[in-house]
Design a protein around this motif. Structure first.
Motif, PDB file in Angstrom:
ATOM      1  N   CYS A 263       0.859  -1.326   0.210  1.00 25.81           N
ATOM      2  CA  CYS A 263      -0.213  -0.173   0.588  1.00 25.81           C
ATOM      3  C   CYS A 263       1.064   1.589   0.443  1.00 25.81           C
ATOM      4  O   CYS A 263       2.098   1.638   0.093  1.00 25.81           O
ATOM      5  N   GLY A 264      -0.129   2.287   0.097  1.00 24.46           N
ATOM      6  CA  GLY A 264       0.702   3.137  -0.027  1.00 24.46           C
ATOM      7  C   GLY A 264       1.140   4.177  -1.650  1.00 24.46           C
ATOM      8  O   GLY A 264       1.522   5.562  -1.252  1.00 24.46           O
ATOM      9  N   GLU A 265       1.538   3.009  -2.278  1.00 23.85           N
ATOM     10  CA  GLU A 265       1.785   3.613  -3.750  1.00 23.85           C
ATOM     11  C   GLU A 265       1.740   2.616  -4.894  1.00 23.85           C
ATOM     12  O   GLU A 265       1.356   2.114  -4.182  1.00 23.85           O
ATOM     13  N   VAL A 266       2.178   3.435  -5.820  1.00 24.83           N
ATOM     14  CA  VAL A 266       1.601   2.581  -7.062  1.00 24.83           C
ATOM     15  C   VAL A 266       2.175   1.018  -7.462  1.00 24.83           C
ATOM     16  O   VAL A 266       3.765   0.879  -6.640  1.00 24.83           O
ATOM     17  N   VAL A 285      -1.464  -8.258  -2.325  1.00 22.23           N
ATOM     18  CA  VAL A 285      -2.878  -7.970  -1.841  1.00 22.23           C
ATOM     19  C   VAL A 285      -2.404  -6.555  -2.422  1.00 22.23           C
ATOM     20  O   VAL A 285      -1.295  -5.966  -1.730  1.00 22.23           O
ATOM     21  N   ASN A 286      -3.019  -5.569  -3.772  1.00 21.86           N
ATOM     22  CA  ASN A 286      -3.102  -4.439  -3.085  1.00 21.86           C
ATOM     23  C   ASN A 286      -3.205  -3.344  -2.805  1.00 21.86           C
ATOM     24  O   ASN A 286      -5.019  -3.916  -2.896  1.00 21.86           O
ATOM     25  N   ALA A 287      -3.163  -2.725  -1.178  1.00 27.89           N
ATOM     26  CA  ALA A 287      -4.066  -1.892  -1.000  1.00 27.89           C
ATOM     27  C   ALA A 287      -3.541  -0.322  -0.589  1.00 27.89           C
ATOM     28  O   ALA A 287      -3.448  -0.127  -1.399  1.00 27.89           O
ATOM     29  N   TYR A 288      -4.897   0.021  -0.630  1.00 25.19           N
ATOM     30  CA  TYR A 288      -5.147   2.239  -0.261  1.00 25.19           C
ATOM     31  C   TYR A 288      -5.777   2.510   0.223  1.00 25.19           C
ATOM     32  O   TYR A 288      -6.776   2.135   0.887  1.00 25.19           O
ATOM     33  N   PRO A 290      -5.788   6.472   2.071  1.00 24.46           N
ATOM     34  CA  PRO A 290      -5.153   8.064   2.914  1.00 24.46           C
ATOM     35  C   PRO A 290      -5.082   8.316   4.035  1.00 24.46           C
ATOM     36  O   PRO A 290      -5.798   7.765   4.759  1.00 24.46           O
ATOM     37  N   THR A 291      -4.344   8.246   4.640  1.00 23.94           N
ATOM     38  CA  THR A 291      -4.097   9.000   6.168  1.00 23.94           C
ATOM     39  C   THR A 291      -5.307   9.406   6.602  1.00 23.94           C
ATOM     40  O   THR A 291      -6.126   9.425   7.297  1.00 23.94           O
ATOM     41  N   GLU A 292      -6.170   9.862   5.901  1.00 24.81           N
ATOM     42  CA  GLU A 292      -7.385  11.259   5.826  1.00 24.81           C
ATOM     43  C   GLU A 292      -8.311  10.356   6.525  1.00 24.81           C
ATOM     44  O   GLU A 292      -9.297  10.139   6.988  1.00 24.81           O
ATOM     45  N   GLY A 376      -8.584  13.877  -3.747  1.00 26.63           N
ATOM     46  CA  GLY A 376      -7.476  14.344  -4.910  1.00 26.63           C
ATOM     47  C   GLY A 376      -6.851  12.815  -5.822  1.00 26.63           C
ATOM     48  O   GLY A 376      -5.685  13.449  -6.425  1.00 26.63           O
ATOM     49  N   ASP A 377      -7.563  12.356  -5.580  1.00 29.22           N
ATOM     50  CA  ASP A 377      -6.912  10.911  -6.223  1.00 29.22           C
ATOM     51  C   ASP A 377      -7.596  10.658  -7.323  1.00 29.22           C
ATOM     52  O   ASP A 377      -8.756  10.335  -7.598  1.00 29.22           O
ATOM     53  N   LEU A 378      -7.600  10.218  -9.166  1.00 26.77           N
ATOM     54  CA  LEU A 378      -7.474  10.385 -10.149  1.00 26.77           C
ATOM     55  C   LEU A 378      -8.090   8.643  -9.861  1.00 26.77           C
ATOM     56  O   LEU A 378      -6.980   8.314 -10.557  1.00 26.77           O
ATOM     57  N   ILE A 396       2.819  14.206  -4.187  1.00 25.10           N
ATOM     58  CA  ILE A 396       3.296  12.929  -4.879  1.00 25.10           C
ATOM     59  C   ILE A 396       3.864  11.780  -4.440  1.00 25.10           C
ATOM     60  O   ILE A 396       3.744  12.105  -3.060  1.00 25.10           O
ATOM     61  N   LYS A 397       4.323  10.643  -4.615  1.00 22.39           N
ATOM     62  CA  LYS A 397       4.668   9.489  -3.974  1.00 22.39           C
ATOM     63  C   LYS A 397       6.334   9.380  -3.755  1.00 22.39           C
ATOM     64  O   LYS A 397       7.109   8.864  -5.006  1.00 22.39           O
ATOM     65  N   LEU A 398       7.117   9.694  -2.714  1.00 22.68           N
ATOM     66  CA  LEU A 398       8.848   9.194  -3.140  1.00 22.68           C
ATOM     67  C   LEU A 398       9.058   8.563  -2.144  1.00 22.68           C
ATOM     68  O   LEU A 398       9.034   8.293  -1.083  1.00 22.68           O
ATOM     69  N   PHE A 401       7.407   8.164   0.747  1.00 24.39           N
ATOM     70  CA  PHE A 401       6.622   9.223   1.527  1.00 24.39           C
ATOM     71  C   PHE A 401       5.862   9.872   0.924  1.00 24.39           C
ATOM     72  O   PHE A 401       5.988  10.117  -0.419  1.00 24.39           O
ATOM     73  N   ARG A 402       4.816  10.206   1.202  1.00 23.35           N
ATOM     74  CA  ARG A 402       3.679  11.861   1.398  1.00 23.35           C
ATOM     75  C   ARG A 402       4.443  12.856   0.740  1.00 23.35           C
ATOM     76  O   ARG A 402       4.958  13.877   1.925  1.00 23.35           O
ATOM     77  N   VAL A 403       5.059  13.454  -0.389  1.00 23.84           N
ATOM     78  CA  VAL A 403       5.156  14.898  -0.385  1.00 23.84           C
ATOM     79  C   VAL A 403       4.368  15.804  -1.093  1.00 23.84           C
ATOM     80  O   VAL A 403       3.809  15.598  -2.464  1.00 23.84           O
TER      81      VAL A 403
HETATM   82  P1  AMP Z   1      -1.296   8.739   2.755  1.00 24.34           P
HETATM   83  O1  AMP Z   1      -1.600   9.488   3.400  1.00 24.34           O
HETATM   84  O2  AMP Z   1       0.694   8.744   3.318  1.00 24.34           O
HETATM   85  O3  AMP Z   1      -0.799   7.069   3.459  1.00 24.34           O
HETATM   86  O4  AMP Z   1      -1.191   8.590   1.030  1.00 24.34           O
HETATM   87  C1  AMP Z   1      -2.093   8.381   0.675  1.00 24.34           C
HETATM   88  C2  AMP Z   1      -2.233   8.535  -0.782  1.00 24.34           C
HETATM   89  O5  AMP Z   1      -1.015   7.465  -1.824  1.00 24.34           O
HETATM   90  C3  AMP Z   1      -3.634   8.473  -2.013  1.00 24.34           C
HETATM   91  O6  AMP Z   1      -3.841   9.492  -1.606  1.00 24.34           O
HETATM   92  C4  AMP Z   1      -2.951   7.809  -3.049  1.00 24.34           C
HETATM   93  O7  AMP Z   1      -2.302   8.811  -3.723  1.00 24.34           O
HETATM   94  C5  AMP Z   1      -1.828   7.546  -2.773  1.00 24.34           C
HETATM   95  N1  AMP Z   1      -2.031   5.661  -3.088  1.00 24.34           N
HETATM   96  C6  AMP Z   1      -1.790   5.360  -1.137  1.00 24.34           C
HETATM   97  N2  AMP Z   1      -2.603   3.805  -1.258  1.00 24.34           N
HETATM   98  C7  AMP Z   1      -1.158   3.380  -2.796  1.00 24.34           C
HETATM   99  C8  AMP Z   1      -1.896   2.856  -4.289  1.00 24.34           C
HETATM  100  N3  AMP Z   1      -2.013   1.196  -3.250  1.00 24.34           N
HETATM  101  N4  AMP Z   1      -1.414   2.329  -5.274  1.00 24.34           N
HETATM  102  C9  AMP Z   1      -1.861   3.576  -5.665  1.00 24.34           C
HETATM  103  N5  AMP Z   1      -1.321   5.008  -5.103  1.00 24.34           N
HETATM  104  C10 AMP Z   1      -1.550   4.937  -3.539  1.00 24.34           C
END
Ligand code: AMP
Length: 498
Positions: A263-266, A285-288, A290-292, A376-378, A396-398, A401-403
Motif C-alpha cells: 500500500c501507499g503507492e503504485v 494484496v494491493n491495498a489503498y 489516505p491518512t485522512e 485528490g486521487d484520479l 507525489i509519493k517518493l 513518502f507523501r510529499v
Molecule cells: P498516505 O496518506 O501517506 O497514506 O498517502 C495516501 C496517498 O497515497 C493516496 O491518496 C494515493 O495517492 C497514494 N496511494 C496509497 N495507496 C496507493 C496504492 N495502492 N496505489 C496507488 N497509490 C496509492
C-alpha cells in the motif's frame, strides 16, 4: 478501546511484543510501561486533553508512550527523527502537546528525555482505570503530513475511526495468528504503522523491527527477515523493489509467509509478477488508503487475470464499511468506468485537520449524516473494482513518502539567497524516483554548482524531513511563466528535456 483490553490480556501470556536488534519487549512489559506512563500523565500533565508529542524513531519505549497516552484519555503525535527540530517545533506549535517526549535529546523544547522516560516507565503502578481511557469520539493520534503551504498539516484520527478501520480491514488481517511474526519497518509518523501497532499487536503477534539503518542496508534487513521468519508482510512497494534486487528474497527466506500486502503507492505489474514467481503460494494484496481515512479503505488480492488485463493493477474494492464514489468537478457521481476524483465516505473518515477550517472545508464533506473525504486521487471504478490513475494535484509519493511539491518549494525560498523555486518529480515507469529543484538566486553567489547545491540541501534539511530534500539542485536565470505569472512547470519540464 479494544487494543488496550487486548494488551492487558496478552500481558498474561509471556509472549514477546517487539524485537528491536538484540532487545525484546514482552507484552507484560509493554502493558506495565504503558500503565506507568498513564499514571505519570495523570499525576503530572496539565488537566485537559492535550496530546503527547513523541519524537523518536523505533525505540521500544514509543509504543508504551502511545498506549499509555490512550490509557490516560489522551491522544499522541508521533514524529519521526527524519523531521528536523524546526519542523518539530512547527508541529508542537500546532498540536500544543501536554508533554513532549524527546528520545533524541536534540530538541530545544521542554520535555522528557530518554533517561527520564525510562525512569517513569520502570515504576510499578496499578493498571490505569478503564474510566480514564480515551473515549470513542476523542482523538487517538494526530499524524502530520506534508502540506502545500510549507507547513505540515495534522490529520486527527479518533478511537472510533480506528475501530472502523479494524472492522473494515478484517478480511485481510483476520488470518494473522497470535504466534505470527510481523515486519515493523514503517515509521510511526505514517499511518501504515497502525497495522503493526493495532492489528498485529492486537492479535498477539511479534513485531520485528527494521529501523532506517536496516532499511538502507540490505544485509542488515535480510538478517532481520531471516531471524524473524515473518508470517505477514505489510510494506510499500518501494521496500519490495529494494528486496527483489537480491535473489535471497524468496520463499526460502520466509517459509511461513501467509500474505504480502502492499500500500501507499503504485504497485506495478512488473514487481507483482516478480513476487508471484518468488513466493508462488503467497497471496499478493494491493491495498489503498489516505491518512485522512485511517490507513486503508480498499484492497484486493492480485490475480493472473489482472496482470494480463490492459489496465493498471486495481487498488481493490472498497471495504464493507466504506463507500467509494468517483466524482466529477462539481461533486456529481460519474457513470461507471469514467475517471474522476475518488471520494470516500464512512466511519474511518477523519474529523479533519487540526486547526485548519480552510483545508477541512475543501477536503471533507458531510452527506446524509456520513462524513466524506475528497482524496485528490484520479480513479476509475468498474464493477466495484477501483483503478488508481494518478493525482489531481501536486502531491507525489517518493519511496512511499507523501510529499506536496509546494511544501518543498515554500521551504526552499526560506533558504538563504533563493528568490524563487520550482520542484519537479523525476519520473520512471510512471513513478516518482527523485526530486529536482530549480532555483533562481536573489543575487550572484560566486559559488560553484556543487558547493551551492550542498549548501542549499543542508539549509533545506534543517526545515524539512530528509526525504523531501531534492537530489538535484539546478540554478536558473529565469523561469517560464504562465499567464497568471506562476511558474509554468510543464514548460520547465519541456525545457529541461531539450
Ligand atoms: P498516505 O496518506 O501517506 O497514506 O498517502 C495516501 C496517498 O497515497 C493516496 O491518496 C494515493 O495517492 C497514494 N496511494 C496509497 N495507496 C496507493 C496504492 N495502492 N496505489 C496507488 N497509490 C496509492
Amino acid at each position: 478501546m479494544e487494543i488496550l483490553k487486548k494488551l492487558a490480556q496478552l500481558a498474561e501470556t509471556g509472549r514477546t511484543a517487539i524485537v528491536y536488534g538484540d532487545k525484546t519487549l514482552s507484552y507484560r512489559e509493554l502493558n506495565s510501561w504503558s500503565d506507568a506512563f498513564a499514571a505519570y500523565l495523570k499525576r503530572e500533565a496539565p488537566e485537559g486533553k492535550a496530546p503527547v508529542l513523541i519524537y523518536g524513531h523505533k525505540e521500544l519505549e514509543i509504543p508504551a508512550c502511545m498506549f499509555g497516552s490512550l490509557k490516560s484519555g489522551r491522544g499522541y503525535v508521533p514524529v519521526d527523527v527524519t523531521y528536523p527540530p524546526e519542523r518539530v517545533a512547527q508541529i508542537a506549535a500546532e498540536a500544543k502537546p501536554c508533554v513532549i517526549v524527546d528520545l533524541t535529546d536534540t530538541l530545544e523544547l521542554p520535555g522528557l528525555n530518554l533517561s527520564q522516560l525510562r525512569e517513569i516507565l520502570a515504576r510499578t503502578c496499578a493498571p490505569a482505570s478503564e474510566e480514564d481511557w480515551l473515549r470513542p469520539d476523542e482523538t487517538a493520534y494526530i499524524l502530520f503530513t506534508s502540506g502545500s503551504t510549507g507547513k505540515p498539516k495534522g490529520v486527527q484520527i479518533t478511537a472510533k475511526n480506528l475501530a472502523a478501520f479494524h472492522a473494515g480491514v478484517r478480511p485481510f488481517f483476520d488470518g494473522m495468528q497470535p504466534d505470527g511474526a510481523f515486519l515493523n519497518e514503517i515509521s510511526y509518523s505514517f499511518d501504515v504503522s497502525v497495522c503493526a501497532l493495532y492489528e498485529a499487536l492486537g492479535r498477539g503477534m511479534t513485531l520485528w523491527t527494521a529501523d532506517r539503518t536496516a532499511l538502507e542496508n540490505p544485509k542488515l534487513l535480510f538478517e532481520i527477515l531471516q531471524k524473524a521468519n515473518l508470517t505477514d508482510w505489510v510494506s510499500t512497494p518501494s521496500l519490495a523493489e529494494l528486496c527483489v534486487q537480491s535473489d535471497r528474497f524468496c520463499g526460502a527466506l520466509m517459509p511461513q509467509l501467509r500474505q504480502m500486502l502492499f500500500c501507499g503507492e503504485v504497485l506495478t505489474k512488473k514487481l507483482t509478477q516478480e513476487l508471484m514467481a518468488r513466493f508462488p503460494d503467497v497471496p499478493i494484496v494491493n491495498a489503498y488508503g489516505p491518512t485522512e481515512t485511517t490507513v486503508l479503505v480498499t484492497g484486493a488480492r492480485m490475480t493472473e487475470q489482472m496482470l494480463q488485463a490492459d489496465a493498471p493493477l486495481p487498488i481493490g474494492y472498497a471495504f464493507s464499511n466504506c463507500e467509494a464514489r468517483i466524482c466529477g468537478a462539481e461533486g456529481t457521481v460519474l457513470p461507471e468506468g469514467e475517471a474522476g476524483e475518488l471520494c470516500l465516505l464512512g466511519q474511518t473518515v477523519s474529523p479533519g485537520y487540526l486547526g485548519r477550517p480552510d483545508l477541512n472545508a475543501r477536503a471533507f464533506f458531510e452527506d446524509g449524516g456520513r462524513r466524506g473525504y475528497r482524496t485528490g486521487d484520479l480513479c476509475r471504478m468498474e464493477g466495484g473494482l477501483i483503478y488508481y490513475l494518478g493525482r489531481l494535484d501536486n502531491q507525489i509519493k517518493l519511496n512511499g513518502f507523501r510529499v506536496e511539491l509546494e511544501d518543498v518549494e515554500n521551504n526552499l525560498v526560506k533558504v538563504s539567497n533563493i528568490a524563487r523555486a520550482a520542484v519537479l518529480a523525476e519520473m520512471q515507469d510512471g513513478k516518482a524516483v527523485a526530486l529536482s529543484a530549480y532555483v533562481m538566486l536573489e543575487k550572484p553567489d560566486g559559488e560553484g554548482s556543487l558547493q551551492r547545491a550542498r549548501r542549499i540541501k543542508k539549509e533545506l534539511g534543517e526545515l524539512v524531513p530528509s526525504y523531501m530534500v531534492p537530489r538535484r539542485i539546478i540554478a536558473v536565470d529565469s523561469f517560464p511563466l504562465n499567464t497568471n505569472g506562476k511558474i509554468d512547470k510543464k514548460q520547465l519540464r519541456a525545457l529541461r528535456a531539450t
